[in-house]
Enzyme design. Structure first.
Site, PDB file in Angstrom:
ATOM      1  CD  GLU A  95      -1.858 -14.577   2.188  1.00  0.00           C
ATOM      2  OE1 GLU A  95      -0.781 -14.190   1.717  1.00  0.00           O
ATOM      3  OE2 GLU A  95      -2.963 -14.249   1.716  1.00  0.00           O
TER       4      GLU A  95
ATOM      5  CG  HIS B 134      -1.402 -15.144  -3.262  1.00  0.00           C
ATOM      6  ND1 HIS B 134      -0.868 -15.839  -2.208  1.00  0.00           N
ATOM      7  CD2 HIS B 134      -1.912 -14.003  -2.745  1.00  0.00           C
ATOM      8  CE1 HIS B 134      -1.050 -15.143  -1.098  1.00  0.00           C
ATOM      9  NE2 HIS B 134      -1.683 -14.032  -1.380  1.00  0.00           N
TER      10      HIS B 134
ATOM     11  CD  GLU C 122      -1.994  -9.912  -4.049  1.00  0.00           C
ATOM     12  OE1 GLU C 122      -1.790  -9.350  -2.960  1.00  0.00           O
ATOM     13  OE2 GLU C 122      -2.789 -10.881  -4.187  1.00  0.00           O
ATOM     14  CG  HIS C 123       2.420 -11.459  -1.278  1.00  0.00           C
ATOM     15  ND1 HIS C 123       2.627 -11.449   0.082  1.00  0.00           N
ATOM     16  CD2 HIS C 123       1.150 -11.892  -1.449  1.00  0.00           C
ATOM     17  CE1 HIS C 123       1.532 -11.856   0.708  1.00  0.00           C
ATOM     18  NE2 HIS C 123       0.624 -12.138  -0.205  1.00  0.00           N
TER      19      HIS C 123
END
Lengths: 432, 461
Positions: free
Chosen positions: B153, B73, B76-77
């Site tokens: 997040e 993840h 992905e950022h």
């Protein structure tokens, strides 16, 4: 799944992309319902949406939650047919029903296969025309509402939004919690729902949108049938204007790890003369996610938040301009000053020509995306229809966006956006 | 406000149940592979002049190792932070200027990047996706900022959200050995200790044409898309993909029960049973899986389904209920889950018993013909409704292919669903829903120590 960034609410509220090719037919039924129709035979599907000006703006402090509960119980039994039988009947033909509720609006939707539409529309008519509002079901659903409200009272985001709306609207119904309060809900009786229905679920103010696989003639008859079974009320109360309230600065403690910040004030209503400069301006300021100034300053440069945004939510009367973010408690002070500086800087100096052009490109270049499916057409036309936008709105939209100048934006922001009027709500203050 | 919890339940349904309602027999998917291993799928749909483009990587939290959870993840950022020839954020700027929308998401099985554009803009998206497939620059400076964003997040998504915490705990006790036990967003400690080198390693291991799938749907011609893909992706060299070990959760012998204390007013129950996924080689028929798929619909597909009717409306033991099951994934381990929020003064034990008795009713009596026909009708109608969404069509192909299935399994979906009988439902309920394979997490609500709300001082600018 983890998503890189939250889908921004403002797209739903303000998304405005013109498509001259979209042919919207418009007429009024005998009982005064406004009808909007988009014909499309590419899928064997019909979508219908019927909207009433019966959102929580129709609540009083005494009856707060009545509007929401009326919306909620519409599918809970009609003409003596129980809720289970009713739901089974829709499912038996594969039809989908739904409802939507917000401050201005209470609405109901039907999606059906075209070859099942007669049966589906008959059932939908029963729902709309003959709701039972059974006392026993009301008691059950009141308990569910109360449970959800008690739970929301523990959640920092819910606490913050509720407090924020109260802070900026005072006693105006836009400031009421839209699902009501535990006290007010417990006062609501079945007869209140029936009265509310007769007063506001009315043919002469209903707006009907039909999209999909029916002919113009069929659409006319469907709309006529839906309209004619509804109550009529010629003495509808006006929605009260929003009065200026003293700005509030609220800090609430909470054990959560993040603080939730809300910052704003009521500014823009539907059909506002400053709509285009304010809309494009906010797109640059905080309405477009990456590339917008708030996201750049607070997320990209500092890594303080996962999400920060600003939007105008135009309503019948002045809707909120709102900035919201979540961040670790010890960073909320820094985030708030960055928000203030970023907005003030934008008011003082406006956007650059380059930023304006980028926003125009984004807004106008993607108009086709807004109409890529029957569902999207339905959502967009419903928004236009409910707020009575002129029919040429879509045709002229691109030109109006392209006509916006830097100085118009700066003027509109200077005139309409004043940080000294903004309320601040922070839930989860740092106690250290 | 009211719908927050309902929304969660609905979301489960959308993700789990509706997800594998297929596009229907009349939908042709064109397929092509480049020499470097990139697979391309095109679904033509000319209703509107738009195109959806998605690049799927077969890399998700399933492939992570202890100590580095969340790296899929995080990468992905980082994919938005620039390449050898573009600046951080420039990807998003270019798509925005083209009037497009774009985003990305990371799951246990995959990471997906997508754009939605007016159809003539497709080359822009291909050019930039091809660029970041091979030329990503992960600088320490950008990483240090972005890892803070990801930690925020996690706080927002999980740590301040009791139900999300319960779900995290649930997965971790249901899957002791299998990586599905680890959170997609990663453990906080792992995020705190992650470096840009971990992200680089991930990128190097998994990002290449032979570990990716391109799906394009909308108003396009397949042949033109293939040519365009050859032009932009064709020269990217394949990578050497690390060996993937088969990972299997050991047999479960006895219920696993855990309690989460969390600040909350209401309690919550998440319970589930280990359940099978469709066999990728089709060596075993999918009879059980399709029966479980129908069963989840019988229990919770619409407001006419059993759980809502019996537990929310009739006995009123719960204010919300739902169920979920996914018959496909890459990791070959699934679960059949039930969720419920008890009404005031109802204990979690009472609620668990009520949910179990719904399962027992299926085991004992099966379901009526009416119920069975109803759910089949709903599935067939939803199949037509789903054709309205171009994005969804692309997503379905991308998910299945990334998981290791052929998208063609969709073609027989409806006929398989139609064949399910009441006896099949009884059989799978008896076979899979036993206390020995049960996992339960309940929330024990803790009072919230909120000081009295206090007003602050007026603004000082």
């Amino acid at each position: 799944m983890c998503i890189k960034r939250v889908i921004l609410l403002c797209f739903l509220l303000l998304s405005s992309y013109a498509n001259a090719a979209l042919d919207i037919k418009n007429w009024t039924t005998k009982n005064g319902s406004r009808v909007y129709f988009v014909e499309s035979h590419k899928l064997p599907v019909v979508d219908i949406n019927i909207m009433f000006t019966a959102g929580s703006v129709r609540d009083t402090e005494e009856t707060n939650g009545l509007a929401s509960m009326t919306n909620h119980l519409m599918f809970s039994g009609s003409a003596g047919i129980g809720e289970q039988e009713l739901m089974n009947s829709f499912a038996d033909i594969g039809a989908q029903v739904g409802s939507n509720f917000n401050r201005d609006q209470s609405s109901f939707s039907l999606r059906t296969l075209s070859d099942k539409k007669t049966k589906a529309i008959d059932l939908f008519k029963l729902v709309l025309h003959k709701p039972d509002f059974d006392q026993n079901i009301l008691a059950r659903e009141t308990k569910r509402y109360v449970a959800n409200i008690s739970q929301a009272e523990t959640m920092p985001e819910a606490i913050a939004t509720k407090k924020f709306m109260k802070s900026i609207y005072g006693n105006h119904p836009y400031g009421f919690p839209s699902s009501g309060t535990i006290d007010s809900l417990n006062r609501i009786k079945s007869t209140d729902l029936k009265n509310f229905y007769s007063n506001y679920y009315i043919a002469n103010q209903a707006v009907i949108v039909i999209v999909g696989d029916v002919s113009n003639k069929q659409a006319k008859s469907i709309a006529e049938e839906l309209s004619k079974g509804l109550p009529i009320n010629k003495n509808i109360k006006d929605i009260p204007d929003v009065k200026k309230v003293t700005k509030q600065d609220v800090r609430i403690s909470h054990p959560a790890k993040q603080a939730h910040l809300y910052f704003g004030t009521p500014i823009m209503k539907r059909n506002d003369p400053d709509f285009f400069p304010l809309y494009v301006g906010n797109h640059i300021l905080g309405g477009s996610g990456f590339g917008s100034r708030l996201t750049e300053e607070i997320r990209e440069k500092k890594g303080l938040v996962y999400s920060v945004y600003s939007y105008f939510m135009p309503l019948f009367k002045k809707g909120p301009f709102e900035v919201a973010l979540q961040t670790s408690k010890d960073q909320v002070g820094e985030a708030l000053s960055l928000v203030k500086n970023t907005i003030q800087n934008f008011i003082d100096k406006g956007p650059s020509e380059k930023e304006l052009q980028a926003s125009k490109d984004n807004i106008t270049g993607g108009f086709a995306l807004r109409f890529g499916s029957n569902k999207k057409i339905m959502n967009y036309v419903s928004m236009m229809a409910f707020y009575n936008y002129p029919l040429d709105y879509l045709k002229t939209f691109t030109d109006k966006i392209n006509a916006v100048t830097v100085s118009q934006i700066t003027t509109a922001f200077k005139k309409r956006v004043d940080l000294n009027e903004f309320s601040t709500v922070i839930v989860g203050v740092d106690e250290r | 406000m009211f719908t927050l919890k309902e929304l969660n339940v609905k979301l489960f349904k959308i993700l789990v149940f509706l997800l594998f309602i297929p596009m229907g027999a009349n939908s042709t998917v064109h397929k092509h592979a480049l020499d470097n291993g990139l697979k391309i799928f095109v679904k033509e749909d000319n209703r509107a002049p738009i195109v959806v483009s998605q690049v799927w990587y077969r890399a998700g939290s399933l492939d992570e190792v202890n100590g580095k959870t969340g790296v899929a993840h995080v990468l992905e950022h980082m994919m938005f932070k620039g390449t050898k020839t573009t600046k951080p954020g420039e990807f998003s700027e270019i798509i925005a200027a083209a009037g497009g929308r774009e985003n990305a998401f990371t799951g246990a099985d995959y990471t997906c990047y997508f754009q939605q554009l007016e159809k003539s803009k497709l080359p822009i998206s291909m050019k930039m996706e091809a660029d970041r497939m091979q030329n990503l620059v992960i600088s320490e400076e950008e990483f240090l900022k972005e890892i803070k964003v990801v930690m925020e997040e996690r706080l927002w998504r999980t740590e301040d959200n009791p139900e999300a915490q319960a779900n995290e705990l649930f997965n971790s006790i249901m899957f002791h050995a299998h990586p599905y036990g680890k959170p997609i967003v990663g453990w906080m400690n792992d995020l705190e200790n992650m470096t840009y080198k971990d992200a680089e390693e991930w990128y190097k291991n998994w990002y290449g044409p032979n570990n990716a799938i391109l799906v394009v749907a909308g108003d396009v011609k397949a042949e033109e898309v293939f040519k365009m893909a050859e032009k932009y992706f064709g020269k990217i060299p394949p990578i050497s993909i690390p060996e993937r070990k088969p990972q299997q959760e050991p047999e479960q012998n006895g219920p696993r029960i855990s309690i989460l204390k969390a600040p909350s007013k209401l309690s919550y129950v998440q319970m589930g049973y280990r359940a099978p996924t469709l066999d990728k080689n089709e060596a075993v028929d999918g009879k059980d899986q399709f029966a479980l798929e129908v069963l989840v619909g019988i229990l919770s597909e619409s407001s006419s389904a059993r759980l809502t009717q019996n537990i929310v409306r009739d006995s009123r033991l719960a204010v919300d209920v739902g169920a979920g099951y996914s018959m496909v994934n890459r990791g070959n381990e699934s679960s059949f889950e039930l969720y419920a929020t008890p009404s005031e003064s109802v204990t979690t034990d009472q609620l668990i018993n009520a949910l179990k008795s719904e399962i027992d009713k299926i085991k004992k009596d099966g379901v009526s013909d009416d119920e069975l026909n109803r759910i089949k009708t709903v599935v067939i109608a939803n199949d037509v409704y789903q054709r309205d969404s171009v994005f969804y069509a692309a997503m379905q192909i991308g998910q299945l292919e990334t998981m290791g299935y052929s998208h063609e399994i969709l073609e027989d979906y409806i006929s398989n669903i139609k064949e399910v009988t009441s006896k099949d439902l009884q059989a799978v309920a008896k076979k899979y829903f036993t206390d020995d394979t049960l996992t339960v997490v309940t929330i024990d609500p803790q009072p919230i120590d909120m000081n009295k709300p206090k007003k602050g001082k007026p603004h000082v600018h």
